[in-house]
Write a protein that holds these residues in place. Structure first.
Motif, short mmCIF file in Angstrom:
data_model
loop_
_atom_site.label_atom_id
_atom_site.label_comp_id
_atom_site.label_asym_id
_atom_site.label_seq_id
_atom_site.Cartn_x
_atom_site.Cartn_y
_atom_site.Cartn_z
N GLN A 1 0.82 -1.21 0.00
CA GLN A 1 0.00 0.00 0.00
C GLN A 1 0.85 1.26 0.00
O GLN A 1 0.31 2.37 0.02
CB GLN A 1 -0.91 0.01 1.24
N LEU A 2 2.16 1.11 0.00
CA LEU A 2 3.07 2.24 0.09
C LEU A 2 3.69 2.51 -1.28
O LEU A 2 4.49 1.70 -1.78
CB LEU A 2 4.14 1.96 1.13
N PRO A 3 3.31 3.63 -1.93
CA PRO A 3 3.86 3.93 -3.25
C PRO A 3 5.39 3.91 -3.26
O PRO A 3 6.04 4.39 -2.32
CB PRO A 3 3.33 5.35 -3.53
N GLY A 4 5.94 3.31 -4.28
CA GLY A 4 7.39 3.24 -4.43
C GLY A 4 8.03 2.09 -3.67
O GLY A 4 9.26 1.95 -3.68
N VAL A 5 7.23 1.27 -3.01
CA VAL A 5 7.79 0.15 -2.24
C VAL A 5 7.25 -1.16 -2.82
O VAL A 5 7.89 -1.79 -3.63
CB VAL A 5 7.50 0.27 -0.73
N GLY A 6 6.09 -1.58 -2.39
CA GLY A 6 5.50 -2.83 -2.85
C GLY A 6 5.96 -4.02 -2.03
O GLY A 6 7.04 -4.01 -1.44
N SER A 7 5.13 -5.02 -2.00
CA SER A 7 5.41 -6.21 -1.19
C SER A 7 6.64 -6.98 -1.66
O SER A 7 7.44 -7.44 -0.86
CB SER A 7 4.19 -7.13 -1.17
N ALA A 8 6.77 -7.15 -2.98
CA ALA A 8 7.91 -7.91 -3.51
C ALA A 8 9.23 -7.26 -3.12
O ALA A 8 10.18 -7.94 -2.70
CB ALA A 8 7.80 -8.06 -5.01
N ARG A 9 9.31 -5.95 -3.28
CA ARG A 9 10.56 -5.24 -2.92
C ARG A 9 10.84 -5.37 -1.43
O ARG A 9 11.97 -5.59 -1.01
CB ARG A 9 10.46 -3.76 -3.32
N LEU A 10 9.80 -5.22 -0.60
CA LEU A 10 10.01 -5.32 0.83
C LEU A 10 10.52 -6.70 1.22
O LEU A 10 11.44 -6.82 2.04
CB LEU A 10 8.73 -4.99 1.60
N MET A 11 9.95 -7.75 0.64
CA MET A 11 10.40 -9.10 0.97
C MET A 11 11.86 -9.32 0.58
O MET A 11 12.62 -9.94 1.31
CB MET A 11 9.49 -10.14 0.32
N ALA A 12 12.26 -8.79 -0.56
CA ALA A 12 13.67 -8.89 -0.97
C ALA A 12 14.57 -8.16 0.02
O ALA A 12 15.64 -8.65 0.40
CB ALA A 12 13.86 -8.34 -2.38
N ASP A 13 14.12 -6.98 0.47
CA ASP A 13 14.90 -6.23 1.47
C ASP A 13 14.97 -6.97 2.80
O ASP A 13 16.00 -6.95 3.48
CB ASP A 13 14.31 -4.83 1.67
N MET A 14 13.87 -7.60 3.18
CA MET A 14 13.86 -8.37 4.43
C MET A 14 14.89 -9.50 4.35
O MET A 14 15.64 -9.73 5.30
CB MET A 14 12.46 -8.92 4.71
N ASP A 15 14.93 -10.18 3.22
CA ASP A 15 15.93 -11.25 3.05
C ASP A 15 17.34 -10.69 3.09
O ASP A 15 18.23 -11.27 3.73
CB ASP A 15 15.71 -11.98 1.72
N ALA A 16 17.56 -9.57 2.40
CA ALA A 16 18.90 -8.96 2.37
C ALA A 16 19.34 -8.51 3.77
O ALA A 16 20.52 -8.60 4.10
CB ALA A 16 18.91 -7.77 1.40
N TRP A 17 18.40 -8.05 4.59
CA TRP A 17 18.72 -7.60 5.94
C TRP A 17 19.04 -8.76 6.85
O TRP A 17 19.83 -8.64 7.78
CB TRP A 17 17.57 -6.77 6.51
N GLY A 18 18.41 -9.92 6.61
CA GLY A 18 18.71 -11.09 7.42
C GLY A 18 17.54 -11.73 8.13
O GLY A 18 17.73 -12.58 9.00
N TYR A 19 16.30 -11.37 7.76
CA TYR A 19 15.17 -12.11 8.30
C TYR A 19 15.34 -13.56 7.87
O TYR A 19 15.79 -13.83 6.75
CB TYR A 19 13.86 -11.60 7.71
N THR A 20 15.00 -14.50 8.74
CA THR A 20 15.14 -15.91 8.39
C THR A 20 13.83 -16.66 8.62
O THR A 20 13.13 -16.42 9.59
CB THR A 20 16.25 -16.60 9.21
N TYR A 21 13.54 -17.54 7.70
CA TYR A 21 12.33 -18.36 7.77
C TYR A 21 12.71 -19.79 7.38
O TYR A 21 13.61 -20.00 6.57
CB TYR A 21 11.26 -17.83 6.80
N ARG A 22 11.98 -20.75 7.92
CA ARG A 22 12.33 -22.16 7.70
C ARG A 22 12.24 -22.59 6.24
O ARG A 22 12.89 -23.55 5.85
CB ARG A 22 11.52 -23.07 8.60
N LEU A 23 11.47 -21.88 5.42
CA LEU A 23 11.39 -22.23 4.00
C LEU A 23 12.47 -21.54 3.18
O LEU A 23 12.52 -21.71 1.96
CB LEU A 23 10.00 -21.91 3.44
N GLY A 24 13.31 -20.75 3.82
CA GLY A 24 14.47 -20.18 3.14
C GLY A 24 14.35 -18.75 2.66
O GLY A 24 15.36 -18.13 2.35
N SER A 25 13.13 -18.21 2.57
CA SER A 25 13.00 -16.82 2.14
C SER A 25 11.71 -16.23 2.70
O SER A 25 10.77 -16.96 3.05
CB SER A 25 12.98 -16.71 0.62
N THR A 26 11.68 -14.91 2.74
CA THR A 26 10.48 -14.22 3.19
C THR A 26 9.31 -14.54 2.27
O THR A 26 8.19 -14.82 2.72
CB THR A 26 10.73 -12.70 3.24
#
Length: 164
Positions: free
Chosen positions: A113-138
């Protein structure tokens, strides 16, 4: 419906890269106030330390170099709390696994809902920052393993179905 594939960004998107008014309006819709901290200054209520976002009650504190994912994550920690708990928050919002999962899920939804961001970009940033999930990616967690987080949000009227 799965999100379109994304490539990992070269750099993590920061608050200074998006329109301040858009971010402030998004948070305001959830009863939160976005506060700008000057470059080089300490961020009040930052759990991880600079440049990560800080939270105190209904206030979210960021600098231009604060990652957008951090701003949304900390804001969502406040959004998932009932008002009486929200008012008591300073720096650390929860130690509850269901609330943490709901926070992660909601930040991805709000990024859409945030112009210029989007869910896909945020998930990629979360992975790059180091969020970890058992399936391997956000993305894999969000699309395949987050039904409990989604249901938690729906039960509290913080999310309406259908999504994305």
């Amino acid at each position: 419906m799965p999100l379109p594939p994304s490539t990992e960004p070269a750099t993590i998107l920061c608050v200074g890269d998006i329109a301040w008014d858009d971010a402030a309006a998004l948070l305001a819709r959830h009863g939160l106030r976005l506060n700008r901290v000057d470059d080089g200054q300490k961020i009040p209520g930052s759990y991880w330390g600079e440049p990560e976002a800080g939270i105190i009650a209904t206030d979210v504190y960021v600098r231009a170099d604060t990652p957008v994912h951090s701003m949304l994550h900390e804001a969502c920690h406040l959004i998932v709390l009932p008002p009486e708990r929200r008012a008591l928050v300073h720096t650390d919002a929860t130690d509850s696994v269901p609330e943490e999962d709901a926070t992660c899920y909601l930040q991805i939804v709000l990024a859409g809902q945030l112009p210029g961001v989007g869910s896909a970009r945020l998930m990629a940033d979360m992975d790059a920052w180091g969020y970890t999930y058992r399936l391997g990616s956000t993305r894999a967690w969000f699309e395949q393993d987050a039904d409990d987080a989604k249901q938690w949000l729906v039960e509290r009227n913080l999310l309406a179905l259908p999504l994305l």
